[in-house]
Design an enzyme around this catalytic site. Structure first.
Site, PDB file in Angstrom:
ATOM      1  N   GLU A   1      -0.367  14.410   6.083  1.00 46.88           N
ATOM      2  CA  GLU A   1       0.101  13.132   6.623  1.00 46.88           C
ATOM      3  C   GLU A   1      -1.069  12.281   7.112  1.00 46.88           C
ATOM      4  O   GLU A   1      -1.109  11.065   6.912  1.00 46.88           O
ATOM      5  CB  GLU A   1       1.060  13.359   7.800  1.00 46.88           C
ATOM      6  CG  GLU A   1       2.438  13.820   7.410  1.00 46.88           C
ATOM      7  CD  GLU A   1       3.155  12.817   6.545  1.00 46.88           C
ATOM      8  OE1 GLU A   1       2.940  12.863   5.316  1.00 46.88           O
ATOM      9  OE2 GLU A   1       3.920  11.998   7.050  1.00 46.88           O
TER      10      GLU A   1
ATOM     11  N   THR B   1       3.012   2.856   5.286  1.00 44.27           N
ATOM     12  CA  THR B   1       3.114   3.380   6.660  1.00 44.27           C
ATOM     13  C   THR B   1       1.888   3.011   7.479  1.00 44.27           C
ATOM     14  O   THR B   1       1.988   2.640   8.657  1.00 44.27           O
ATOM     15  CB  THR B   1       3.279   4.917   6.615  1.00 44.27           C
ATOM     16  OG1 THR B   1       4.503   5.197   5.950  1.00 44.27           O
ATOM     17  CG2 THR B   1       3.323   5.519   8.004  1.00 44.27           C
TER      18      THR B   1
HETATM   19  N1  HSE Z   1       6.967   8.162  12.732  1.00 45.70           N
HETATM   20  C1  HSE Z   1       6.311   7.602  11.589  1.00 45.70           C
HETATM   21  C2  HSE Z   1       6.242   6.107  11.759  1.00 45.70           C
HETATM   22  C3  HSE Z   1       7.067   7.977  10.351  1.00 45.70           C
HETATM   23  O1  HSE Z   1       7.270   5.525  12.118  1.00 45.70           O
HETATM   24  O2  HSE Z   1       5.201   5.519  11.495  1.00 45.70           O
HETATM   25  C4  HSE Z   1       6.498   7.412   9.095  1.00 45.70           C
HETATM   26  O3  HSE Z   1       7.432   7.556   8.047  1.00 45.70           O
END
Ligand code: HSE
Length: 331
Positions: free
Chosen positions: A152, A205
């Site tokens: 990630e 993201t």
């Molecule tokens: N918690 C993370 C965000 C998840 O909201 O950036 C990314 O899919």
């Protein structure tokens, strides 16, 4: 996290594994809905579909190769030093002292990239579950979590666990703490349906994280943690009304919703059709609604997709219960 890696390294089953040449395995790992509206970076759950597949074969030459990636429109790196699946698997192999192994990986993307559905997590978890199974490592899958988080970190610059943990364990998961890592598996009401719509717009993201406010007011924090506690209580109490009224996010959604076409219009439509709740999946652009039955979930996806078509935006939709199994061997 380093503690968990040391724990995995010292497990006797791993050191003793006699993995020979020629073996192969095909693994599916599910998409996930992270944040679950109010629980930014701390809550997530897995769904039955979509998901990604990894085929992993043992080779005679030490090191990892990637021979094929499909479904990514050429967007993902074939270089094993740059691909999140191979990098995570390599970290795992290094940690258990099995750099003697040769592995070839095929990655088959069965879900859109940059969708907010944990695309990189599904691939990474499929890869880690494949090597765990090939090696006969029967330790708790939680030992894989630090390696999945490294994937990630590589994919979006931050090693959050709210996608990888539910992809790895299935079900609903709370990341109670990151330092030290403390993951809690939560119950959920039977028969809760999740309607997901992915509007075909790009929301990476990494960028969706950069636009979030860095400082928040105490009164907003109070509202937010009240809602998180309400949601978790609702999950334990099987109280769908409480789940619904707790799924409100005043910190992240007001900013990120601007990246999603007609977000508030879609919310209104979903709620009118009987949704329990509605929000952004992960960092978006996918949106999701909880529904009490499959018919309602289907009506929600149909209506939202119709609306997106009317404003000239393509979409994909998925209706699923919560996936309690996580990754599985499919071949
Ligand atoms: N918690 C993370 C965000 C998840 O909201 O950036 C990314 O899919």
């Amino acid at each position: 996290m380093e503690d968990k890696i040391q724990e995995a390294k010292s497990h006797p089953a791993i050191k003793a594994s006699p993995l020979g040449g020629g073996g192969g395995i095909q693994v599916f790992a599910p998409a996930t809905v992270a944040n679950v509206v109010c629980g930014f970076d701390v809550l997530g759950f897995a769904v039955n579909e979509p998901g990604d597949e990894v085929i992993m074969r043992v080779t005679n030459k030490p090191g990892i190769t990637i021979s094929k990636i499909t479904g990514d429109d050429g967007r993902l790196p074939m270089d094993p030093a740059k691909n999140t699946v191979s990098v995570s698997v390599q970290h795992y192999l290094n940690s258990i002292g099995r750099t003697d192994l040769g592995l070839d990986i095929e990655l088959h993307k069965r879900m859109p990239i940059g969708s907010g559905l944990g695309s990189s997590s599904a691939s990474t978890v499929a890869g880690l579950y494949a090597i765990k199974t090939l090696l006969g490592d029967d330790t708790d899958p939680i030992n894989l979590l630090p390696f999945a988080m490294k994937g990630e970190e590589m994919a979006c610059g931050h090693g959050h666990a709210d996608n990888v943990a539910p992809a790895l364990f299935g079900g609903f998961v709370l990341i109670r703490s990151y330092e030290p890592l403390d993951v809690v598996r939560l119950p959920h009401p039977e028969g809760l349906y999740c309607a997901i719509v992915f509007p075909d717009v790009d929301v990476p993201t990494r960028e969706a994280r950069q636009i979030i406010r860095k400082n928040i007011q105490m009164k907003d924090a109070v509202t937010q943690w009240g809602n998180i506690a309400g949601l978790v209580s609702g999950l334990f109490m099987n109280d769908i009304d409480l789940i619904g009224r707790s799924m409100k996010d005043i910190l992240v959604e007001p900013v990120r919703s601007m990246l999603i076409p007609d977000f508030y219009k879609m919310r209104e439509m979903a709620m009118e059709l009987g949704a329990v709740s509605f929000g952004i999946s992960g960092s978006g652009p996918s949106v999701f609604a909880f529904a009490r039955d499959e018919d309602t979930a289907n009506r929600i996806t149909e209506k939202l997709q119709k609306h997106l078509t009317e404003i000239s935006i393509g979409s994909n939709a998925y209706v699923s219960t919560i996936n309690d199994k996580g990754p599985r061997v499919i071949g």
